[in-house]
Design an enzyme around this catalytic site. Structure first.
Site, mmCIF file in Angstrom:
data_model
loop_
_atom_site.group_PDB
_atom_site.id
_atom_site.type_symbol
_atom_site.label_atom_id
_atom_site.label_comp_id
_atom_site.label_asym_id
_atom_site.label_seq_id
_atom_site.Cartn_x
_atom_site.Cartn_y
_atom_site.Cartn_z
ATOM 1 C CG HIS A 18 -2.034 0.935 1.199
ATOM 2 N ND1 HIS A 18 -3.295 0.645 1.648
ATOM 3 C CD2 HIS A 18 -2.092 2.219 0.768
ATOM 4 C CE1 HIS A 18 -4.072 1.696 1.495
ATOM 5 N NE2 HIS A 18 -3.359 2.669 0.970
ATOM 6 N NE ARG A 22 -0.073 11.402 -2.899
ATOM 7 C CZ ARG A 22 -1.069 10.824 -2.250
ATOM 8 N NH1 ARG A 22 -1.915 10.038 -2.899
ATOM 9 N NH2 ARG A 22 -1.232 11.028 -0.967
ATOM 10 C CG HIS A 139 -10.360 3.441 1.903
ATOM 11 N ND1 HIS A 139 -9.277 4.188 2.307
ATOM 12 C CD2 HIS A 139 -11.449 4.050 2.407
ATOM 13 C CE1 HIS A 139 -9.707 5.213 3.028
ATOM 14 N NE2 HIS A 139 -11.026 5.152 3.099
ATOM 15 C CG HIS A 192 -5.924 1.860 5.510
ATOM 16 N ND1 HIS A 192 -7.284 1.820 5.599
ATOM 17 C CD2 HIS A 192 -5.642 2.542 4.382
ATOM 18 C CE1 HIS A 192 -7.795 2.463 4.561
ATOM 19 N NE2 HIS A 192 -6.813 2.902 3.808
ATOM 20 C CG ASP A 266 -2.483 4.688 3.528
ATOM 21 O OD1 ASP A 266 -2.393 4.945 2.311
ATOM 22 O OD2 ASP A 266 -3.459 5.039 4.217
ATOM 23 N N PRO A 284 -5.681 14.153 3.917
ATOM 24 C CG PRO A 284 -7.178 12.377 3.649
ATOM 25 C CD PRO A 284 -6.872 13.768 3.147
ATOM 26 N N GLY A 285 -3.192 11.894 5.211
ATOM 27 C CA GLY A 285 -2.107 11.013 4.801
ATOM 28 C C GLY A 285 -0.772 11.382 5.405
HETATM 29 O O1 DOR Z 1 -4.770 9.048 4.607
HETATM 30 C C1 DOR Z 1 -4.987 8.614 3.488
HETATM 31 N N1 DOR Z 1 -4.352 9.119 2.421
HETATM 32 N N2 DOR Z 1 -5.871 7.647 3.325
HETATM 33 C C2 DOR Z 1 -6.281 7.260 2.099
HETATM 34 O O2 DOR Z 1 -7.099 6.392 2.019
HETATM 35 C C3 DOR Z 1 -5.745 7.897 0.891
HETATM 36 C C4 DOR Z 1 -4.443 8.495 1.151
HETATM 37 C C5 DOR Z 1 -4.020 9.457 0.099
HETATM 38 O O3 DOR Z 1 -4.118 9.147 -1.089
HETATM 39 O O4 DOR Z 1 -3.499 10.521 0.446
HETATM 40 ZN ZN ZN Z 2 -7.169 4.129 2.215
HETATM 41 ZN ZN ZN Z 3 -3.972 4.621 0.897
#
Ligand code: DOR
Ligand code: ZN
Ligand code: ZN
Length: 392
Positions: A18, A22, A139, A192, A266, A284-285
């Protein structure tokens, strides 16, 4: 080309199911090249690149592009994950068979970042994947319980029982999907997973449904809890969200006892603008590739929950098996080129986002001390990392 491996721990090359690389479309945050460097430095020899790119990896053209870029860079095997639905929009099944037939040979499909909310589409996706001998990596998030709930989003609201970080958004979809996978006779991989009850649903499914289901946990859900997010610093914003400590504890135990099969990063790079804003507007991420193994050491080895043999299992052997890789995640075979990573279990280092190989810097571990270092990584007999540096 020999290296001094005195005192180092040898692991089969790590496999990440995972990763968000990008490319195409998000090159300001990461590219196949920078993400591959981060992966190799983190001890990885294979990564699965999630399809939420621009354009979405829902066609043979896009998956073949990502796959070719991975081969050109050559630091790690890049396996594109195909989208389940066209444009990740959840309405129309993507041509999974065409992606499977492409040179990229896609065998894992996911709408990661989105959830397939329509159960009929999900059921058809599982049937299609079964016919291709592929796996659907889901997901699990019912967006009707999370999207549009930003005002309620965050650890404080969650403790008050408000929607937004509602754990049932995750748990209800996992319960649904194991039942759909059982009905379709298909293989499901839960991405996740982040709550104690999610692990209980998994145990129940395996005991009563006779379903082929696997599951991953991220390093950040093993280490960080919702209290980290109480500062509402966007670096702590991630999907699924950081959970209360009772969940973190349950996830560690579930990884140790085999309920959870593997660790997956992730790895989610984001450009500065996507994080340098208020919480509700932030994407998020978190970065993960270069810190995953040390976080597993902190949370699982230093706590006595896993030994290094167990680390090899959850970071390499199990993910390779889930993805159907035959040339990764296994011990050395005499006479065959080696794919391995050598770790110094005593070499501590301090995380600096700016010093990581990723183009982005959104690590939640800024300034934190990590207990172990990847020193050398080898992919099929060639050093991709030597002495902690990319060997171009
Ligand atoms: O935190 C996350 N970021 N969760 C996701 O499911 C997608 C990911 C992202 O692509 O940034
Ligand atoms: Zn995800
Ligand atoms: Zn992800």
């Amino acid at each position: 080309e020999t290296v001094d491996a005195d005192g180092l721990v040898a692991l089969p090359g790590l496999v990440d199911l995972h990763t968000h690389l990008r490319e195409p479309g998000g090159e300001e945050a990461e590219t196949v090249e920078t993400g591959s460097a981060a992966a190799a430095l983190g001890g990885y020899t294979a990564v699965f690149a999630m399809p939420n790119t621009d354009p979405v990896a829902d066609s043979p053209v896009v998956v073949e592009h990502v796959w070719r870029r991975g081969r050109e860079v050559g630091l790690v095997d890049v396996h594109p994950v195909g989208a389940v639905t066209v444009g990740l929009e959840g309405a129309k099944l993507a041509e999974m068979g065409m992606m499977a037939a492409s040179p990229a040979g896609v065998r894992m499909f996911s709408d990661d970042g989105r959830c397939v909310n329509d159960p009929l589409i999900m059921r058809r996706a599982l049937e299609y994947a079964r016919a291709l001998d592929a796996v659907v990596a889901q997901h699990a998030e019912d967006h009707r319980l999370t999207v549009g709930a930003q005002a309620h989003e965050g650890p404080v609201a969650a403790r008050l029982g408000l929607a937004g970080w509602d754990p049932t958004a995750e748990e209800s979809i996992i319960a649904r999907d194991v039942m759909l996978a059982a009905a379709a006779g298909a293989r499901l991989h839960v991405c996740h997973l982040s709550t104690a009850r999610s692990t209980e649903i998994l145990r129940w499914a395996r005991e009563t449904l006779d379903v082929r289901v696997s599951a991953e946990v991220t390093p950040h859900h093993l280490l960080l809890t919702d209290t980290a997010a109480e500062d509402y610093d966007p670096v702590h914003k991630v999907n699924p969200p950081l959970r209360p400590a009772a969940d973190t504890e349950a996830l560690r135990r579930a990884l140790a006892d085999g309920t959870l099969d593997c660790v997956a990063t992730d790895h989610a790079p984001h450009a500065v603008e996507a994080k340098d804003c208020e919480w509700s507007a932030a994407r998020p991420g978190m970065l993960g590739l270069q810190t995953a193994l040390p976080v597993v050491v902190t949370t699982m080895v230093a706590t006595g929950l896993l030994d290094w043999r167990g680390v090899a299992r959850v970071c390499s052997e199990a993910p390779a098996r889930i993805a159907g890789l035959t040339d990764q995640g296994r011990p050395l075979v005499p006479g065959e080129p080696a794919t391995l990573t050598l770790v110094d279990p005593e070499a501590a280092w301090t995380v600096r986002g700016a010093a990581l190989a990723s183009r982005a810097e959104n690590t939640p571990y800024e300034g934190m001390e990590m207990p172990a270092s990847v020193v050398h990584t080898m992919l099929r007999g060639r050093w991709t990392v030597r002495d902690g540096k990319v060997n171009a």
